[in-house]
Design an enzyme around this catalytic site. Structure first.
Site, PDB file in Angstrom:
ATOM      1  N   HIS A   1      -6.987  -5.583  -1.645  1.00  0.00           N
ATOM      2  CA  HIS A   1      -6.013  -4.647  -1.071  1.00  0.00           C
ATOM      3  C   HIS A   1      -5.944  -4.870   0.444  1.00  0.00           C
ATOM      4  CE1 HIS A   1      -3.720  -0.832  -1.414  1.00  0.00           C
ATOM      5  NE2 HIS A   1      -4.066  -0.684  -0.153  1.00  0.00           N
TER       6      HIS A   1
ATOM      7  N   SER B   1       0.829  -1.198   0.000  1.00  0.00           N
ATOM      8  CA  SER B   1       0.000   0.000   0.000  1.00  0.00           C
ATOM      9  C   SER B   1       0.873   1.261   0.000  1.00  0.00           C
ATOM     10  CB  SER B   1      -0.962  -0.037   1.187  1.00  0.00           C
ATOM     11  OG  SER B   1      -1.996   0.920   1.024  1.00  0.00           O
TER      12      SER B   1
ATOM     13  N   ASP C   1      -8.505  -5.473  -6.596  1.00  0.00           N
ATOM     14  CA  ASP C   1      -8.238  -4.265  -5.815  1.00  0.00           C
ATOM     15  C   ASP C   1      -8.603  -3.040  -6.642  1.00  0.00           C
ATOM     16  OD1 ASP C   1      -7.266  -2.207  -4.278  1.00  0.00           O
ATOM     17  OD2 ASP C   1      -5.147  -2.716  -4.543  1.00  0.00           O
TER      18      ASP C   1
END
Length: 464
Positions: free
Chosen positions: A441, A174, A384
């Protein structure tokens, strides 16, 4: 005068003290831990006014021979304890046997500590159990956090010299996609300049990485089209009328705004972390839809602690409640040797940091590193919507590396686990990009078996 200097001297002497402890058991886990866990602080900064907290877990296979990973979570401000429990660490919550007041832990069969030594670091300062001794020291940024993490790693390795020979990889997911390549450059340049200790840097690993906020956000609309969330005609119209820019929209461009309003209707009920899972909508059912703004491209942050749990639909964020209960338990903090009074509350993701995003696009660091003898693994969950894989693949292509292998599937237990492609530069730098089929994610939380197989093969220099 001496009576004024003594308190200052005492303060300086206390600041430099590092702390590490071996943890043999944890509240919520039955019996002794079947792996070696160490927690501690390392002071960084001119007077070590920033105290970074870490969890270190030795490889369950061969600590001497397996690689050493430094892991950073996203945010910025998300605790590495979240990665340890919900992604790649050896422990996870036993939801079927846990209650609101008594979280129970169990072993994660797909932990990356089966094949690697991992330092889970709470960075930047203010994240997890990391803290500062002065208010001004809580101010941080991409470049400052990277410099402090590099200093942390140098000091940690000098205190753990037996791991100096291990292959070193800087890893994370991330938002750490911005900071990790900066850290790798710091280490590489430090090695070139002869800084101590010399580190056996081999490369870096990034999952679902942020690189450039504007470009990452814009890629959500092309991804929505590819995954049939946005109709062909609407996508083509939006692409034409907005000139491919869905973030910095001209307020006088009525055609673009109309198309984006329709796009917002298509995406507003989608959970960005995984497009097939339910979204947790805690707004009033009577709320009216607002006109288009870039918020549809930004993640909605929900404080799952302050919101009462609902019976339907199930939402993944409910799982995170146990981490708040566990990490804020007094017995847990004493067991982890968290310094009393330093952090009033553990927060999974602290979005109130005094943090400046001073690197607007980290691709420049990847381009710099592509001239070095390093390896890179970039992976993305293909479900994601927060950081779509199409955007990640786009910036990788912009590096203009030499193609080594075509887009092809890889398998786990006979099932397609993802698709990968490989690149090289001057036969020194190698980059592998892969999707994780069905991953969100971030990918290891959704597809732990496949992600363990991926890194096990890649660290062993095997094809995926």
């Amino acid at each position: 005068m001496l009576h004024l200097l003594l308190p200052l001297l005492l303060l300086i002497s206390n600041v430099g003290r590092s702390q590490s402890s071996i943890i043999e058991n944890l509240p919520g886990f039955p019996g002794d831990l079947p792996f070696k866990l160490e927690t501690g602080y390392v002071g960084v900064g001119e007077l070590e006014e920033v105290q970074l907290f870490y969890y270190f877990i030795e490889s369950e296979r061969s600590p001497k021979d397996d690689p050493l990973l430094l892991w950073l979570a996203g945010g910025p401000g998300c605790s590495s304890l979240s990665a340890l429990f919900f992604e790649i660490g050896p422990l996870q919550f036993d939801y079927s046997n846990s209650s609101g007041s008594r979280p129970v832990l169990k072993l994660n069969p797909y932990t990356w500590t089966k094949i690697a030594n991992i330092i889970f670091l709470d960075a930047p300062v203010g994240t997890g159990f990391s803290y500062a001794r002065t208010w001004t020291s809580y101010n941080s940024s991409d470049t400052l956090s990277a410099a402090q993490t590099y200093e942390f790693l140098r000091k940690w390795l000098m205190a753990h010299p037996k791991f100096l020979a291990n292959q070193l990889y800087i890893t994370g997911d991330s938002y750490s996609g911005v900071v990790v390549p900066i850290i790798v450059k710091e280490i590489y340049d430090g090695n070139e300049a002869g800084r101590e200790p010399p580190m056996n840097l081999k490369g870096y690993v990034l999952g679902n990485p942020v690189t450039c906020d504007v470009k990452d956000l814009s890629q959500r609309i092309p991804y929505g089209h590819k995954t049939a969330l946005i109709l062909d005609e609407l996508y083509e119209s939006t692409k034409t009328n907005c000139n491919g820019d869905y973030v910095n929209v001209d307020p006088t461009n009525g055609a673009c705004l109309t198309d984006l309003q329709m796009v917002s209707i298509c995406l507003e009920k989608i959970y960005f972390a995984h497009i097939l899972e339910p979204i947790c909508d805690f707004l009033s059912p009577n709320h009216t839809r607002v006109k288009w703004n870039r918020s549809i491209l930004e993640e909605n942050i929900i404080d799952v602690v302050s919101v009462p749990q609902q019976s339907k639909p199930w939402c993944r964020s409910y799982n995170y409640l146990y981490s708040y209960i566990w990490a804020n338990d007094r017995n847990v903090r004493e067991t982890l040797h968290v310094r009393e009074g330093t952090k009033p509350e553990w927060i999974r993701c602290n979005f109130s940091l005094s943090y400046t995003k001073d690197v607007l696009n980290s691709v420049v660091y990847h381009r710099y590193l592509s001239r070095a003898s390093l390896r890179a693994l970039i992976y993305s969950g293909d479900h994601d919507l927060a950081i779509p894989y199409v955007g990640t693949l786009d910036w990788i292509r912009s590096l203009n590396l030499t193609l080594l292998g075509q887009w092809s599937p890889w398998f786990v237990e006979g099932q397609v686990a993802g698709y990968s492609i490989s690149y090289s530069e001057n036969r020194k730098y190698e980059l592998t990009f892969t999707t994780i089929k069905g991953g969100g994610h971030t990918a290891p939380e959704f597809k732990p078996k496949e992600c363990l197989a991926m890194v096990d093969r890649w660290f062993s220099y095997y094809p995926l």
